[in-house]
Write a protein that holds these residues in place. Structure first.
Motif, mmCIF file in Angstrom:
data_model
loop_
_atom_site.group_PDB
_atom_site.id
_atom_site.type_symbol
_atom_site.label_atom_id
_atom_site.label_comp_id
_atom_site.label_asym_id
_atom_site.label_seq_id
_atom_site.Cartn_x
_atom_site.Cartn_y
_atom_site.Cartn_z
ATOM 1 N N GLN A 42 0.945 -1.260 0.102
ATOM 2 C CA GLN A 42 -0.170 0.065 0.020
ATOM 3 C C GLN A 42 1.044 1.291 0.096
ATOM 4 O O GLN A 42 2.014 1.229 0.458
ATOM 5 C CB GLN A 42 -0.964 -0.135 1.332
ATOM 6 C CG GLN A 42 -1.954 -1.043 1.291
ATOM 7 C CD GLN A 42 -2.457 -1.455 2.595
ATOM 8 O OE1 GLN A 42 -1.995 -0.932 3.458
ATOM 9 N NE2 GLN A 42 -3.611 -2.206 2.490
ATOM 10 N N SER A 43 0.123 2.325 -0.582
ATOM 11 C CA SER A 43 0.897 3.658 -0.892
ATOM 12 C C SER A 43 0.382 4.745 -0.077
ATOM 13 O O SER A 43 -0.755 4.939 -0.456
ATOM 14 C CB SER A 43 1.232 3.899 -2.047
ATOM 15 O OG SER A 43 2.146 2.789 -2.730
ATOM 16 N N LYS A 44 0.896 5.469 0.816
ATOM 17 C CA LYS A 44 0.418 6.766 1.252
ATOM 18 C C LYS A 44 0.978 7.573 0.168
ATOM 19 O O LYS A 44 0.087 8.306 -0.555
ATOM 20 C CB LYS A 44 1.137 7.098 2.732
ATOM 21 C CG LYS A 44 0.433 6.146 3.644
ATOM 22 C CD LYS A 44 0.791 6.552 5.067
ATOM 23 C CE LYS A 44 2.230 5.771 5.262
ATOM 24 N NZ LYS A 44 2.648 6.030 6.767
ATOM 25 N N GLU A 99 4.536 5.412 -7.056
ATOM 26 C CA GLU A 99 3.739 5.174 -5.582
ATOM 27 C C GLU A 99 4.904 4.570 -4.767
ATOM 28 O O GLU A 99 6.002 4.040 -5.069
ATOM 29 C CB GLU A 99 2.831 3.898 -5.789
ATOM 30 C CG GLU A 99 1.499 4.411 -6.396
ATOM 31 C CD GLU A 99 0.382 3.341 -6.622
ATOM 32 O OE1 GLU A 99 0.386 2.714 -5.668
ATOM 33 O OE2 GLU A 99 -0.460 3.439 -7.508
ATOM 34 N N GLN A 100 4.632 5.150 -3.439
ATOM 35 C CA GLN A 100 5.444 4.715 -2.062
ATOM 36 C C GLN A 100 5.851 3.248 -2.395
ATOM 37 O O GLN A 100 6.982 3.008 -2.035
ATOM 38 C CB GLN A 100 5.002 5.318 -0.944
ATOM 39 C CG GLN A 100 5.589 4.813 0.253
ATOM 40 C CD GLN A 100 5.197 5.593 1.553
ATOM 41 O OE1 GLN A 100 4.382 6.588 1.433
ATOM 42 N NE2 GLN A 100 5.622 5.172 2.647
ATOM 43 N N VAL A 178 -8.546 8.620 3.644
ATOM 44 C CA VAL A 178 -8.022 8.554 2.079
ATOM 45 C C VAL A 178 -8.801 7.111 1.636
ATOM 46 O O VAL A 178 -8.814 6.178 2.569
ATOM 47 C CB VAL A 178 -6.428 8.381 2.306
ATOM 48 C CG1 VAL A 178 -6.057 7.398 3.295
ATOM 49 C CG2 VAL A 178 -6.088 8.229 0.906
ATOM 50 N N ARG A 212 -7.349 7.559 -6.241
ATOM 51 C CA ARG A 212 -7.069 8.137 -4.821
ATOM 52 C C ARG A 212 -8.237 9.142 -4.623
ATOM 53 O O ARG A 212 -8.257 10.065 -5.144
ATOM 54 C CB ARG A 212 -5.604 8.359 -4.619
ATOM 55 C CG ARG A 212 -5.421 9.188 -3.486
ATOM 56 C CD ARG A 212 -4.904 8.678 -2.061
ATOM 57 N NE ARG A 212 -4.505 7.144 -1.941
ATOM 58 C CZ ARG A 212 -3.043 7.097 -1.833
ATOM 59 N NH1 ARG A 212 -2.264 7.855 -1.284
ATOM 60 N NH2 ARG A 212 -2.591 5.621 -1.767
ATOM 61 N N LEU A 214 -9.312 11.735 -1.343
ATOM 62 C CA LEU A 214 -8.897 12.324 -0.126
ATOM 63 C C LEU A 214 -9.983 13.301 0.626
ATOM 64 O O LEU A 214 -10.440 14.156 -0.434
ATOM 65 C CB LEU A 214 -7.558 12.879 0.028
ATOM 66 C CG LEU A 214 -6.299 12.248 -0.264
ATOM 67 C CD1 LEU A 214 -5.110 12.921 -1.038
ATOM 68 C CD2 LEU A 214 -5.707 11.923 1.249
ATOM 69 N N TRP A 249 -8.350 0.363 -0.599
ATOM 70 C CA TRP A 249 -7.672 0.689 0.703
ATOM 71 C C TRP A 249 -8.227 1.944 1.298
ATOM 72 O O TRP A 249 -8.492 2.647 0.434
ATOM 73 C CB TRP A 249 -6.141 0.796 0.541
ATOM 74 C CG TRP A 249 -5.431 1.162 1.554
ATOM 75 C CD1 TRP A 249 -5.189 0.448 2.685
ATOM 76 C CD2 TRP A 249 -4.840 2.437 1.626
ATOM 77 N NE1 TRP A 249 -4.189 1.335 3.736
ATOM 78 C CE2 TRP A 249 -4.316 2.593 2.962
ATOM 79 C CE3 TRP A 249 -4.637 3.643 0.908
ATOM 80 C CZ2 TRP A 249 -3.182 3.476 3.306
ATOM 81 C CZ3 TRP A 249 -3.714 4.625 1.245
ATOM 82 C CH2 TRP A 249 -3.294 4.601 2.727
ATOM 83 N N SER A 251 -8.028 4.465 4.871
ATOM 84 C CA SER A 251 -7.337 4.931 6.179
ATOM 85 C C SER A 251 -7.720 6.164 6.844
ATOM 86 O O SER A 251 -8.222 6.823 5.917
ATOM 87 C CB SER A 251 -5.730 4.497 5.928
ATOM 88 O OG SER A 251 -5.011 4.994 7.149
ATOM 89 N N PHE A 253 -6.192 9.775 8.761
ATOM 90 C CA PHE A 253 -5.017 10.443 9.293
ATOM 91 C C PHE A 253 -5.430 11.763 9.645
ATOM 92 O O PHE A 253 -6.724 12.214 9.396
ATOM 93 C CB PHE A 253 -4.228 10.299 8.054
ATOM 94 C CG PHE A 253 -4.500 11.280 7.012
ATOM 95 C CD1 PHE A 253 -5.288 10.831 5.879
ATOM 96 C CD2 PHE A 253 -4.099 12.640 6.483
ATOM 97 C CE1 PHE A 253 -5.688 11.459 4.684
ATOM 98 C CE2 PHE A 253 -4.476 13.336 5.571
ATOM 99 C CZ PHE A 253 -5.600 12.688 4.430
ATOM 100 N N PRO A 280 -0.140 15.375 5.382
ATOM 101 C CA PRO A 280 0.430 15.524 4.231
ATOM 102 C C PRO A 280 0.110 16.016 3.084
ATOM 103 O O PRO A 280 -0.671 15.791 2.152
ATOM 104 C CB PRO A 280 0.193 13.719 3.885
ATOM 105 C CG PRO A 280 -1.177 13.810 4.428
ATOM 106 C CD PRO A 280 -1.207 14.639 5.914
#
Ligand SMILES: Cc1cc2nc3c(=O)[nH]c(=O)nc-3n(C[C@H](O)[C@H](O)[C@H](O)COP(=O)(O)OP(=O)(O)OC[C@H]3O[C@@H](n4cnc5c(N)ncnc54)[C@H](O)[C@@H]3O)c2cc1C
Length: 476
Positions: A42-44, A99-100, A178, A212, A214, A249, A251, A253, A280
């Motif tokens: 997974q990538s933040k 991606e991270q 996200v 993605r 946010l 995915w 999450s 934050f 971020p």
């Protein structure tokens, strides 16, 4: 594993993995541990800022990482206000959309080159240090002894807490969420281009039809993000025609903003999110961690190898702490600018106008891209001193960046005969107005035309060489 290794890196995120590569390049016996049994995939973070691209390019690693590139993002942004990176002298005046997880994948696989193991499913649970070494307790057992330990173990860093680093700042005031999602019904207005964030939500195209999103979450911190909450936010931002298919995915934050009061206590150091957390905004956190690692790597390697001059390792804190402090400040400001309050939107309109001014753009674009950092260094007031050295074509037609692959310092002149500095400095020739000395992390640590002041800079940064040949200045 030997009884005493050189460096234990705790955390196999982007920061720890880049640091381990830098140490491996310098021949330092390093071990990485991570509590996760496998990489999550997974990538933040979703992009490399220009300075991160430059440092990875200088080691010859960017090209492999770019095989995972899913977008080139032509600009940066400050709270959704466009920043123009094209004003800088760089081969990368844009963000590289990678991606991270793909950055981590490359960096972890590349550690095999140096025989550096990443021990997964191993959690640091205790830490103590003496004058000679650090003893790491892993999964409850006093397991690994190292000359130095670096905590690259993220926002909740065990290394930070166990060593007693202060972490002043403030807790989160806003909670966001996200979600990486697909659409089962996608209105025409939803683009496949990267666009600037808005106050209503931020939708970015990833690969394979995944976007993605946010948004301002409505659930409590640390709780799962149900698909209903994602759908509600999508409907609010894009209307009822936008229907979420699958959430891959999700999450939560927040905008907590904290920074370690120091980056080193004895033989223990912090880097990346372990040392600083913030909203971020502007795409900075991973990039900050990568650049921490790049600053620390050669200094720690020199310290372990025994040639570091006194104080070299402490310049890591002195140089990197102010950089992250500035990022914490700019992310707090960005957080305010995206609040959908009419008064704040009036402020936002003014900031937007001001950023049309080239000097204002340069100020913030320089900070967020990482290109305009200037470290405080002794040795005069040359414009280049403390700044990154942009790439240059050398007398033999090669590029300066091509010579950075070994992780050594470079001395570039129009023909000075330079001493051998025990392999710490590689001399190069180019048609340059002034000679300069570039550290292994790409920052100019001396520029001028006097051999005496060059000698002082060499000793300051690279210690006393064992076997010196004489320096002859055959330049101007
Ligand atoms: C929603 C979101 C979007 C973001 N977008 C961006 C962006 O666009 N651009 C950007 O630059 N940044 C972005 N970031 C920030 C970025 O993801 C982080 O700054 C980055 O992950 C920090 O890397 P790190 O290696 O320092 O820490 P981490 O990635 O957190 O890695 C730490 C590692 O340490 C391990 N670990 C933790 N504790 C222990 C222990 N006790 N023992 C052993 N191992 C341990 C963890 O398992 C983990 O693998 C975003 C963050 C969020 C939340």
């Amino acid at each position: 594993m030997p009884d005493l290794i050189d460096v234990l890196v705790v955390g196999a995120g982007p920061t720890g993995l880049l640091l381990a590569n830098e140490l491996g390049l310098a021949g330092i016996r390093t071990v990485v541990i991570d509590q996760l049994p496998v990489r999550t995939g997974q990538s933040k973070a979703l992009s490399l800022q220009p300075r991160s691209a430059e440092i990875l390019h200088s080691r010859g690693w960017l090209e492999s990482i770019r095989t995972y590139e899913h977008a080139t993002v032509p600009s940066g942004h400050f709270g959704g206000i466009r920043l123009d990176y094209s004003v800088f002298d760089t081969a990368f005046p844009f963000q590289i959309g990678v991606e991270q997880a793909d950055v981590e994948r490359f960096l972890e696989e590349h550690l095999a080159t140096y025989d550096i193991p990443v021990l997964r499913g191993r959690q640091l649970t205790g830490l103590s240090q003496t004058a000679e070494k650090v003893i790491a307790i892993v999964d409850g057992h006093p397991d690994i002894s190292a000359k130095y330990v670096v905590g690259a173990d993220g926002a909740h860093s065990a290394v930070r807490k166990l060593t007693g680093f202060g972490f002043p700042g403030r807790d989160a005031r806003i909670q966001l969420a996200v979600a990486d999602l697909t659409f089962s019904q996608r209105p025409a207005g939803i683009s496949d281009q990267w666009e600037l964030p808005t106050t209503g939500g931020y939708l970015l195209p990833l690969r394979d039809g995944v976007h993605r999103f946010l948004f301002g979450g409505s659930g409590a911190p640390q709780t799962p993000v149900p698909i209903e909450e994602v759908q509600e936010a999508i409907t609010a931002a894009y209307g009822p025609e936008a229907v979420v298919g699958e959430v891959r995915w999700a999450s939560r934050f927040g905008d907590a903003s904290r920074q370690a009061d120091r980056y080193r206590i004895g033989r223990v150091l912090l880097a990346g999110d372990a040392a600083h957390i913030h909203l971020p905004a502007g795409g900075q956190g991973m990039n900050l961690g990568l650049q921490d690692a790049f600053n620390l790597g050669w200094k720690l390697a020199a310290t372990v190898a025994g040639w570091a001059p006194p104080g070299l390792l402490d310049t890591y804190h002195h140089e990197r702490h102010p950089v992250a402090a500035a990022v914490l400040a700019n992310t707090r400001a960005q957080g305010v600018l995206t609040v959908p309050d009419p008064d704040i939107q009036a402020l936002r309109a003014m900031v937007t106008d001001l950023l049309a001014d080239p000097a204002a753009n340069r100020r913030l674009a320089g900070e967020i891209s990482g290109l305009d950092i200037q470290y405080r260094m002794p040795g005069g007031d040359a414009e280049l001193l403390g700044r990154r050295m942009p790439d240059r074509t050398l007398a033999d037609g090669s590029q300066l960046a091509d010579h950075c692959r070994l992780g050594r310092a470079l001395f570039v002149s129009d023909g000075w005969k330079e001493r051998s500095y025990d392999g710490r400095i590689d001399p190069l020739t180019a048609a340059v107005d002034t000679a300069f000395l570039v550290r292994p992390d790409g920052y100019v640590c001396w520029a001028g035309d006097r051999a005496e002041s060059l000698s002082a800079a060499e000793r300051h940064w690279f210690g006393a060489p064992q076997h010196m040949r004489s320096t002859v200045h055959i330049g101007s």
